[in-house]
Design an enzyme around this catalytic site. Sequence first.
Site, PDB file in Angstrom:
ATOM      1  N   SER A   1      33.014  34.164  29.837  1.00  0.00           N
ATOM      2  CA  SER A   1      33.650  35.387  30.315  1.00  0.00           C
ATOM      3  C   SER A   1      34.221  36.195  29.168  1.00  0.00           C
ATOM      4  O   SER A   1      34.646  35.635  28.149  1.00  0.00           O
ATOM      5  CB  SER A   1      34.783  35.020  31.284  1.00  0.00           C
TER       6      SER A   1
ATOM      7  N   TYR B   1      42.858  31.212  33.113  1.00  0.00           N
ATOM      8  CA  TYR B   1      41.415  31.289  33.357  1.00  0.00           C
ATOM      9  C   TYR B   1      40.661  31.500  32.045  1.00  0.00           C
ATOM     10  O   TYR B   1      39.713  30.775  31.721  1.00  0.00           O
ATOM     11  CB  TYR B   1      41.099  32.424  34.334  1.00  0.00           C
TER      12      TYR B   1
ATOM     13  N   LYS C   1      37.904  28.952  29.779  1.00  0.00           N
ATOM     14  CA  LYS C   1      36.578  29.326  29.280  1.00  0.00           C
ATOM     15  C   LYS C   1      36.501  29.161  27.758  1.00  0.00           C
ATOM     16  O   LYS C   1      35.508  28.670  27.216  1.00  0.00           O
ATOM     17  CB  LYS C   1      36.243  30.760  29.687  1.00  0.00           C
TER      18      LYS C   1
END
Length: 327
Positions: free
Chosen positions: A118, A142, A146
Amino acid sequence: MGKRILVTGGAGYIGSHVVKVLGERGYEVLVYDNLSTGHEWAVLYGRLVRGDLGDRETLRKTFEEFRPDAVMHFAALIVVPESVREPLRYYRNNVVNTLNLLEVMREFGVDKFIFSSSAAVYGVPERVPVPETAPLNPINPYGETKAAVERILRDLSGSGADFRYISLRYFNVAGADPEGRVGFAYPDPTHLIIRAVKTAKGEFSKLEIYGTDYPTPDGTCIRDYIHVVDLAEAHIVALEYLLEGGRSEVFNCGYGHGYSVREVVETVKRVTGRDFRVVEAPRRPGDPPILVADARRIRERLGWQPRYDDLEFIVKTAWEWELKGRG
């Protein structure tokens, strides 16, 4: 082709579009998904194994029976505000479960891996468009998960193990299969285009714009929106590159230009032919004013050629999918 590809999270939004393209190209596909956010009907090709990546026994059994040539990994929790509220859940699901997957891959000699990453790994970038060489500086759990997995992949690839990977850093994914067979199907989306078409449809009473005082031409954030089918095609060229002996790489997936929130809202109103209430709301913490990909690397090295670089077409396919009623 005849190659066997195991796709984790292949019943979800992006994964299901990739599975569709894989099936159309003649790959043998097995989808491994716990169906927490995915749907059985979205798996158009291959076989579905309902399983969680935390379940090593089911995962090992699946590898033993299917013997994949490569793995594509989409299974992850992705809602940024939720990751702030529940960081441990995100680290366990997105990092620990990926470690489970990588360890089982190593046990069965599977050495090719496509990772769904991402643009959140960049945080608030210093340069726009953002190149792959920009520092990883995520600003929420989040994005941290990643980035953590990317570092694991880098270290594993550099350890002398026979392991190669491609990490694809998505920017803002939107739209749906133009044939209308798969699309976005979560009840409470946070992505702007999907939220906007659902508001046009009447599922929400209003659409909120978070921040109107950014240093951009109209005061709202600018984002790089990529059609989900072009993103699926990026996965296929990455897979073919690995299968042909390519080395480990990281690629941005975007178009290299962006649209403001207001431009997106006006486009949704124009395409749908429906007006809807728009409410200005305060900024969300950590939203960069502009987030646009420098995506030259994947075009130059892998020959990726996007077909749907058109905001109206992206919105049109998202709207047509909503009208089908499965979203």
